[in-house]
Design an enzyme around this catalytic site. Structure first.
Site, PDB file in Angstrom:
ATOM      1  N   PRO A 163       0.820  -1.217   0.000  1.00 38.29           N
ATOM      2  CA  PRO A 163       0.000   0.000   0.000  1.00 38.29           C
ATOM      3  C   PRO A 163       0.855   1.268   0.000  1.00 38.29           C
ATOM      4  CG  PRO A 163       0.089  -0.932   2.210  1.00 38.29           C
ATOM      5  CD  PRO A 163       0.869  -1.862   1.320  1.00 38.29           C
ATOM      6  N   GLY A 164       0.443   2.248  -0.751  1.00 41.27           N
ATOM      7  CA  GLY A 164       1.135   3.538  -0.756  1.00 41.27           C
ATOM      8  C   GLY A 164       0.171   4.617  -0.306  1.00 41.27           C
ATOM      9  N   ARG A 165      -0.808   4.872  -1.184  1.00 42.19           N
ATOM     10  CA  ARG A 165      -1.722   5.998  -0.974  1.00 42.19           C
ATOM     11  C   ARG A 165      -2.446   5.940   0.377  1.00 42.19           C
ATOM     12  NH1 ARG A 165      -4.295   8.485  -5.490  1.00 42.19           N
ATOM     13  NH2 ARG A 165      -3.818   6.583  -6.646  1.00 42.19           N
ATOM     14  N   CYS A 206       1.597  29.196 -16.624  1.00 42.99           N
ATOM     15  CA  CYS A 206       1.028  29.737 -17.855  1.00 42.99           C
ATOM     16  C   CYS A 206       0.365  28.696 -18.737  1.00 42.99           C
ATOM     17  CB  CYS A 206       2.123  30.457 -18.625  1.00 42.99           C
ATOM     18  SG  CYS A 206       2.778  31.786 -17.648  1.00 42.99           S
ATOM     19  N   GLU A 207      -0.611  28.007 -18.220  1.00 41.10           N
ATOM     20  CA  GLU A 207      -1.477  27.195 -19.063  1.00 41.10           C
ATOM     21  C   GLU A 207      -2.787  26.973 -18.341  1.00 41.10           C
ATOM     22  OE1 GLU A 207      -0.357  22.928 -19.492  1.00 41.10           O
ATOM     23  OE2 GLU A 207       1.638  23.652 -19.011  1.00 41.10           O
ATOM     24  N   TYR A 246       1.526  10.970  -3.822  1.00 39.07           N
ATOM     25  CA  TYR A 246       1.607  11.405  -5.216  1.00 39.07           C
ATOM     26  C   TYR A 246       1.480  12.932  -5.334  1.00 39.07           C
ATOM     27  CZ  TYR A 246       0.869   6.411  -5.566  1.00 39.07           C
ATOM     28  OH  TYR A 246       0.987   5.054  -5.393  1.00 39.07           O
TER      29      TYR A 246
HETATM   30  N1  LLP Z   1       2.582  -1.571  -6.092  1.00 43.31           N
HETATM   31  C1  LLP Z   1       2.745  -1.314  -7.396  1.00 43.31           C
HETATM   32  C2  LLP Z   1       3.406  -2.313  -8.235  1.00 43.31           C
HETATM   33  C3  LLP Z   1       2.278  -0.097  -7.939  1.00 43.31           C
HETATM   34  O1  LLP Z   1       2.451   0.150  -9.240  1.00 43.31           O
HETATM   35  C4  LLP Z   1       1.630   0.846  -7.108  1.00 43.31           C
HETATM   36  C5  LLP Z   1       1.153   2.124  -7.632  1.00 43.31           C
HETATM   37  C6  LLP Z   1       1.493   0.528  -5.744  1.00 43.31           C
HETATM   38  C7  LLP Z   1       1.962  -0.685  -5.274  1.00 43.31           C
HETATM   39  C8  LLP Z   1       0.848   1.461  -4.770  1.00 43.31           C
HETATM   40  O2  LLP Z   1      -0.475   1.730  -5.057  1.00 43.31           O
HETATM   41  P1  LLP Z   1      -1.338   2.592  -4.019  1.00 43.31           P
HETATM   42  O3  LLP Z   1      -1.537   1.747  -2.767  1.00 43.31           O
HETATM   43  O4  LLP Z   1      -0.608   3.833  -3.713  1.00 43.31           O
HETATM   44  O5  LLP Z   1      -2.615   2.830  -4.731  1.00 43.31           O
HETATM   45  N2  LLP Z   1       0.166   8.897  -9.529  1.00 43.31           N
HETATM   46  C9  LLP Z   1      -1.125   8.246  -9.385  1.00 43.31           C
HETATM   47  C10 LLP Z   1      -1.006   6.875  -8.753  1.00 43.31           C
HETATM   48  C11 LLP Z   1      -0.063   5.930  -9.466  1.00 43.31           C
HETATM   49  C12 LLP Z   1       0.028   4.594  -8.824  1.00 43.31           C
HETATM   50  C13 LLP Z   1       1.092   3.770  -9.449  1.00 43.31           C
HETATM   51  N3  LLP Z   1       1.314   2.500  -8.846  1.00 43.31           N
HETATM   52  C14 LLP Z   1      -2.067   9.163  -8.611  1.00 43.31           C
HETATM   53  O6  LLP Z   1      -1.659  10.259  -8.243  1.00 43.31           O
HETATM   54  O7  LLP Z   1      -3.231   8.811  -8.387  1.00 43.31           O
END
Ligand code: LLP
Length: 421
Positions: free
Chosen positions: A276-278, A346-347, A375
């Site tokens: 998990p990231g987000r 500027c966009e 992100y």
């Molecule tokens: N593992 C892999 C292999 C991934 O590609 C990703 C996210 C994660 C884990 C983590 O996913 P999360 O739990 O954070 O949803 N920039 C975009 C999100 C791109 C996510 C890319 N991969 C945004 O701002 O919504």
């Protein structure tokens, strides 16, 4: 439990008034909450209790070393997707055996770096990558632990730019070809096949796509075991979504996600990893900006901020919604005003929100963007020669700058002019 709340009429990050941080570091800036990061990590860790597991934080969502160290000290592993992220994790003190390396395009150099520095596993995504990793590991006299990322052809029901589990996405090997690819990998030197990896997308707000994917992984585990492979580890990826628009979004909770994991793969006796990231970093951070001007257009009011798309690109890139609120608490019952909330770049794409109702604000007032911890800073740039904005970490009543704002000299002196000019 939210650690960004109004107290005595002022927005606070934990026990620190956001206004006090602004007075010290200037605007715009990001601020992260230690308590929220800790709480979110523990929610996942607790949700998987009873399973042999490792929560590998997806560093791409927020890779500041202070954040990494904080999570690593709690026992988190890291999911990295580049040599740079690998080095950041190591610099923050994460042991190699807690780092998993994901991504479709790992280079020889990145593989070598991770084998030499120590790695829990590579999540490999194609046959050419498997062949190269075998060569690199063999040349170093090492054995690289691998899982193979399968693409289960499942619709994650999320924004098309962040869906990864359909057959037309670039990720993983088609699950239908898995038996052949595992047989191929098992015959190569320098590799130890330890498991299966899957990740179907990001900001998932329903459990059903996870369920479909994890059931396919469970079935594949049995098939591959019958073929003689030692499948002892399942990396189930990340992707659980967060509420961005709090008034009308309620994505599944980590506990429900954990129960789903136990239900779908718990019986296999595998070690389980999630990435998990987000959900860990997203609602642990806000971006704070100052109103430069309030401008009246033909038929709308523009709120022109000192933050722009280069600082937080999600609205411009994905049409993403972020709650925006004044740092000084509005008087109760104060009528809201409709603004187009924009930055100075500027966009026209440099728009955070169109026709958004918020309490009235004026020049020099501060506003905060919620859910900006994931992100946000990591996707920022210096477009329009705008310096990367500082990152601040709060812990109870303390705060520290964890990435300072660069000076204009630092930015400009990075360019070099060829001698012939
Ligand atoms: N593992 C892999 C292999 C991934 O590609 C990703 C996210 C994660 C884990 C983590 O996913 P999360 O739990 O954070 O949803 N920039 C975009 C999100 C791109 C996510 C890319 N991969 C945004 O701002 O919504």
């Amino acid at each position: 439990m939210d650690h960004f709340l109004y107290r005595n009429g002022q927005l606070h990050a934990e026990d620190v008034a956001v206004q006090d941080i602004a007075a010290t570091v200037g605007t715009p800036f990001y601020v992260y909450s230690t308590a929220t990061l800790t709480r979110h990590f523990k929610l996942f860790d607790d949700a998987l209790k009873g399973l042999d597991h490792l929560v590998c934080y997806a560093m791409k969502s927020n890779s500041n070393q202070a954040v990494i160290k904080l999570l690593s000290d709690l026992g988190a592993g890291m999911d990295v997707v580049s040599g740079g992220e690998y080095l950041r994790a190591k610099a923050a003190g994460v042991p190699g055996d807690r780092i998993v390396f994901s991504g479709v395009g790992k280079t020889h150099e990145e593989m070598r770096m991770a084998i030499e520095g120590g790695i829990r596993q590579f999540n490999v995504e194609s046959e050419p990558e498997i062949n190269v990793l075998s060569e690199v590991a063999t040349s170093l006299g090492a054995t690289a632990p691998i899982t193979i990322r399968v693409n289960p052809d499942v619709d994650a029901k999320t924004h098309e730019k962040i869906a990864t589990g359909k057959s037309d996405n670039k990720f993983g090997i088609p699950i239908s070809r898995a038996r052949d690819v595992y047989a191929h990998a098992a015959n190569l030197p320098g590799l130890e096949v330890v498991g299966i990896d899957v990740h179907i997308g990001s900001q998932l707000t329903q459990l059903e796509p996870f369920e479909l994917a994890y059931r396919k992984v469970a079935e594949l585990t049995e098939t591959l075991r019958a073929d003689g492979h030692m499948i002892k580890r399942l990396d189930l990826g990340g992707g659980l979504g967060i509420p961005y628009e709090r008034s009308n979004e309620a994505p599944p909770l980590p506990t429900e996600y954990g129960d789903l994991i136990k239900r779908t793969v718990g019986h296999l006796g595998c070690e389980v990893e999630i990435e998990p990231g987000r959900l860990i970093s997203g609602n642990a951070g806000i971006m704070v900006s100052k109103v430069i001007y309030v401008k009246s257009g033909e038929n709308r009011k523009f709120l022109i901020l000192d933050a722009a798309m280069n600082d937080l690109i999600r609205p411009a890139m994905y049409g993403a919604y972020h709650d925006i609120l004044p740092v000084v608490e509005p008087e109760p019952g104060r009528e809201h005003v409709k603004y187009d909330i924009v930055g100075p770049v500027c966009e026209s794409g440099d728009t955070f929100a169109k026709q958004r109702f918020i309490p009235p604000v004026a020049s020099d007032d501060l506003v905060a963007f919620r859910s900006a911890g994931a992100y946000g800073a990591v996707m920022s740039s210096e477009y329009n020669t705008r310096p990367l904005i500082p990152e601040v970490l709060v812990h109870d009543d303390q705060f520290a700058v964890i990435r300072p704002r660069p000076t204009f000299d630092e930015i400009i002196n990075r360019d070099t002019i060829p001698t012939w000019l």
